[in-house]
Design a protein around this motif. Structure first.
Motif, short mmCIF file in Angstrom:
data_model
loop_
_atom_site.label_atom_id
_atom_site.label_comp_id
_atom_site.label_asym_id
_atom_site.label_seq_id
_atom_site.Cartn_x
_atom_site.Cartn_y
_atom_site.Cartn_z
N GLU A 1 0.90 -1.35 -0.31
CA GLU A 1 -0.03 -0.08 -0.05
C GLU A 1 1.11 0.97 -0.21
OE1 GLU A 1 -2.57 -0.89 3.18
OE2 GLU A 1 -0.66 -0.19 4.53
N GLU A 2 0.24 2.44 -0.15
CA GLU A 2 1.07 3.34 0.14
C GLU A 2 0.71 4.53 1.48
OE1 GLU A 2 -1.39 6.08 -2.38
OE2 GLU A 2 -2.84 5.68 -2.45
N ASP A 3 2.55 4.65 2.08
CA ASP A 3 2.19 5.45 2.69
C ASP A 3 1.62 7.07 2.45
OD1 ASP A 3 2.35 6.44 5.77
OD2 ASP A 3 5.09 6.12 5.12
N ALA A 4 0.83 7.78 3.71
CA ALA A 4 -0.45 9.10 3.76
C ALA A 4 0.74 9.84 4.20
CB ALA A 4 -0.80 9.05 4.63
N GLY A 5 1.21 11.13 3.76
CA GLY A 5 1.42 11.82 3.88
C GLY A 5 2.06 12.54 5.16
N LYS A 6 2.47 13.53 5.53
CA LYS A 6 2.71 13.87 7.86
C LYS A 6 2.19 14.68 7.62
CE LYS A 6 6.63 12.13 10.14
NZ LYS A 6 8.33 11.58 9.73
N LEU A 7 0.86 15.09 9.34
CA LEU A 7 0.43 16.38 9.64
C LEU A 7 1.83 17.56 9.90
CD1 LEU A 7 -2.60 15.12 10.67
CD2 LEU A 7 -2.12 16.28 8.21
N VAL A 8 2.33 18.00 10.47
CA VAL A 8 3.18 18.54 11.29
C VAL A 8 2.56 19.71 12.31
CG1 VAL A 8 5.72 20.06 11.76
CG2 VAL A 8 4.66 18.46 9.90
N HIS A 9 2.17 20.12 13.30
CA HIS A 9 1.78 20.10 14.38
C HIS A 9 2.13 21.48 15.10
CE1 HIS A 9 -2.20 17.40 13.90
NE2 HIS A 9 -1.61 17.04 14.04
N GLU A 10 2.14 22.54 14.86
CA GLU A 10 2.98 24.13 15.07
C GLU A 10 2.89 24.28 16.71
OE1 GLU A 10 5.21 25.83 12.37
OE2 GLU A 10 4.95 23.74 12.31
N VAL A 11 3.37 24.84 16.97
CA VAL A 11 3.83 24.46 18.49
C VAL A 11 2.47 25.98 18.83
CG1 VAL A 11 4.84 24.98 20.52
CG2 VAL A 11 6.07 25.10 18.82
N SER A 12 2.53 26.79 17.94
CA SER A 12 1.96 28.01 17.25
C SER A 12 0.20 27.84 17.57
CB SER A 12 2.65 29.26 16.45
OG SER A 12 1.71 28.38 15.67
N GLY A 13 -0.01 26.65 17.44
CA GLY A 13 -1.17 26.15 17.36
C GLY A 13 -1.80 25.16 15.73
N GLY A 14 -1.23 26.37 14.83
CA GLY A 14 -1.34 25.25 13.43
C GLY A 14 -0.75 24.46 13.19
N THR A 15 -2.14 24.15 11.56
CA THR A 15 -0.88 22.33 11.49
C THR A 15 -0.82 22.41 9.62
OG1 THR A 15 -2.72 21.08 12.81
CG2 THR A 15 -2.03 19.85 11.11
N LEU A 16 0.72 22.09 9.43
CA LEU A 16 1.18 21.73 8.15
C LEU A 16 0.68 20.81 8.03
CD1 LEU A 16 4.15 24.39 8.99
CD2 LEU A 16 1.84 25.14 8.14
N ILE A 17 1.13 20.31 6.74
CA ILE A 17 1.09 19.32 6.03
C ILE A 17 2.05 18.80 5.24
CG2 ILE A 17 -0.71 17.23 4.97
CD1 ILE A 17 -2.46 18.25 4.76
N ASP A 18 2.90 17.44 4.89
CA ASP A 18 4.34 17.80 4.42
C ASP A 18 4.00 16.12 3.16
OD1 ASP A 18 6.62 17.10 2.99
OD2 ASP A 18 7.60 16.35 5.08
N TYR A 19 3.80 16.90 2.27
CA TYR A 19 2.91 15.31 1.15
C TYR A 19 4.25 14.59 0.78
CZ TYR A 19 -1.37 17.02 1.24
OH TYR A 19 -3.06 17.55 1.22
N ASN A 20 5.70 14.91 1.50
CA ASN A 20 6.58 14.39 1.48
C ASN A 20 6.60 12.32 0.39
OD1 ASN A 20 8.06 16.17 -0.08
ND2 ASN A 20 10.10 16.22 1.40
N ARG A 21 6.19 12.03 2.10
CA ARG A 21 5.91 11.03 2.53
C ARG A 21 4.54 9.52 1.48
NH1 ARG A 21 5.45 9.19 8.86
NH2 ARG A 21 3.10 9.08 7.67
N GLY A 22 3.86 11.34 1.15
CA GLY A 22 2.47 10.33 0.65
C GLY A 22 2.89 9.25 -0.64
N GLY A 23 2.60 8.24 -0.55
CA GLY A 23 3.15 7.56 -1.65
C GLY A 23 4.64 6.91 -1.41
N VAL A 24 5.14 6.78 -0.33
CA VAL A 24 5.89 5.74 -0.24
C VAL A 24 5.25 4.47 0.16
CG1 VAL A 24 8.35 5.34 1.37
CG2 VAL A 24 7.59 7.69 0.61
N PRO A 25 6.30 2.94 -0.88
CA PRO A 25 5.97 2.23 -0.72
C PRO A 25 5.73 1.76 0.72
CG PRO A 25 7.67 2.26 -1.49
CD PRO A 25 7.96 3.30 -1.07
#
Ligand code: ADP
Ligand code: MG
Ligand code: ZN
Length: 471
Positions: free
Chosen positions: A124-148
């Motif tokens: 299956e494919e891996d999902a991306g990664k959510l990065v929860h900021e200390v300031s409160g917001g959440t960022l998304i890094d899709y580098n991991r998306g599609g890693v086998p």
């Protein structure tokens, strides 16, 4: 009334292919966020996936190494769910026709060998990664998306944290030996979901399970199992019922917390992905893959037992990590006393490798020198340990370390006799104990001698000297 716990594990192994499962993006760990993405792994409309052949080959190897049957006409399915790290709102996985199924893995338990059933191995494919900021917001890094990934699902065959740990270690070593994954737990390349239920001893029926997701160290797995087992028993004893749910393990608090109630398979609305071809594996291809499997933990264990006369439990320990197994094998060719070598590796070197996932700091050649010195009684175990602890911080050889730090044992009878006289004078109570027939008192003398000489006194000579003096 006593309870037993029932554990089944789902393990995700990130494969070490250069490119992702359905596109040509690289899979390098730790790159700047969103620099390894394209329309396919970002799930943009109209982009078409093309399956990476190496992913199938790796999964096939894993399946064979786990004694599975192989599906000759596999297919890939869409597992539908919405989550921000999954831009297509479905994950391409495998439902009824996984690459491999129906295997087993043998582990060593206190009662001897035990086979743990392997339900399935699918890609299956891996999902991306959510990065929860200390300031409160959440960022998304899709580098991991599609890693086998391969997912390896076990039968609910484990009964304790120790068995789960032994299974995970053996499984991880097997993947490492196959060379299909870095298996680095601290990079998420080998992670585990624990499914756990409890039932009264003697009951045949399975209890309701909970699932704890993405545990990425052996220590967390053990703690999570122990705490969840306790929690479930308490709920049942208080007259309550276990809810089927997904729980998150909080290592800092040493507790798990309910995240969401658990979906059943039908909630995912699996259906065959129309963009992907069936995965056809001919009998010939399967046989070829089987014939070209590398040496696996089980093979190393056999040779360690047969050729080197090691005990089973020692051999099992040595194959927990590929680095260790290879290190032992190479060093063993240079030494006569294999058991001393094995003991020293298991007792002294293994922990650091397990904890840091780093390579060994001592060369095979220097290790062989140390083992020979120990086996020929030229140094004792405490000196050997001291030398090993110094090696990472120096370029010096074992001999040079012993010379420079003046670690050679004291064997001179006159010197030792003088020290023994002093000790005996300071310990009159021990002397009378010894004279009253308490032979254990001798240990107190030798202990004191070791303290006085920083572990350098030769214990055999000391024993003779003390016996002679106290008589
Ligand atoms: P899902 O993806 O819904 O979690 P899987 O079939 O992939 O389902 O995995 C289920 C895992 O849970 C397997 O490892 C299985 O052995 C384990 N399991 C199933 N029922 C129980 C139970 N009652 N107690 C403990 N483990 C269980
Ligand atoms: Mg699950
Ligand atoms: Zn891509």
């Amino acid at each position: 009334m006593s309870y037993e716990c029932v554990i089944g594990l789902e393990v995700h192994v990130e494969l070490n292919t250069k490119s992702k499962i359905f596109c040509g993006c690289p899979t390098t760990f730790g790159s700047a966020p969103n620099t390894q993405v394209c329309p396919v792994c970002l799930g943009l409309p109209g982009a078409l996936p093309v399956l990476n052949k190496e992913v199938v080959e790796s999964a096939l190897k894993a399946g064979l190494a786990l004694n599975c049957a192989i599906t000759e006409d596999g297919k890939q399915d869409r597992k539908n769910y919405f989550y921000p790290d999954l831009p297509k709102a479905y994950q391409i996985s495998q439902s009824e026709k996984p690459i491999a199924f129906g295997g087993h893995l043998s582990i060593q338990t206190e009662e001897g060998a035990k086979l743990i059933g392997i339900t399935r191995v699918h890609i299956e494919e891996d999902a991306g990664k959510l990065v929860h900021e200390v300031s409160g917001g959440t960022l998304i890094d899709y580098n991991r998306g599609g890693v086998p990934l391969i997912e390896i699902v076990s039968e609910p065959d484990m009964r304790s944290a120790a068995e789960a740990k032994a299974y995970l270690q053996k499984l991880r070593a097997t993947m490492q030996f196959l060379g299909i994954s870095s298996c680095k737990m601290n990079e998420g390349a080998f992670r585990c979901d624990v499914n756990l239920s409890v039932r009264k001893v003697g009951s045949e029926q399975l209890g309701t399970r909970t699932e704890m997701k993405n545990l990425n160290s052996f220590a967390y797995v053990v703690k999570a199992i122990e705490s969840e087992m306790k929690r479930q028993i308490e709920v049942i004893e208080a007259g309550g019922q276990i809810k089927q749910e997904t729980r998150r393990w909080d290592p800092a608090k040493g507790q798990s917390f309910a995240m969401r109630s658990k979906e059943d398979a039908h909630d995912y609305r699996y259906f065959p992905d129309p963009d992907l071809m069936p995965i056809l594996l001919s009998k010939e291809k399967i046989a070829d893959a089987k014939a070209s499997l590398p040496k696996l933990p089980a093979d190393y264990i056999h040779s360690f037992i047969d050729q080197d006369q090691l005990r089973v439990d020692m051999a099992e320990q040595l194959v927990k990590d590929k680095l260790i197994a290879e290190f032992y094998e190479k060093t063993a060719q240079m030494v006569t006393d294999k058991e001393t070598l094995a003991n020293l590796i298991i007792g002294e070197l293994m922990k650091t490798v397990e904890e840091t996932e780093e390579s060994l700091k001592v060369s095979e050649k220097e290790m062989a020198v140390l083992v020979d010195l120990l086996a020929e009684d030229k140094i004792n175990l405490s000196i050997a340990k001291k030398v090993l602890s110094m090696i990472p911080n120096t370029e010096a050889s074992v001999m040079a370390i012993i010379d420079q730090h003046d670690l050679w044992p004291i064997t001179d009878v006159a010197t030792l006799t003088q020290l023994a006289d002093e000790i005996i004078e300071q310990m009159p109570q021990v002397v009378s104990d010894y004279k009253a027939g308490k032979t254990k008192a001798l240990g107190a003398f030798i202990g004191q001698m070791m303290r006085k000489t920083s572990g350098k006194a030769d214990p055999t000579i000391c024993e003779a000297i003390f016996k002679e003096i106290v008589g």
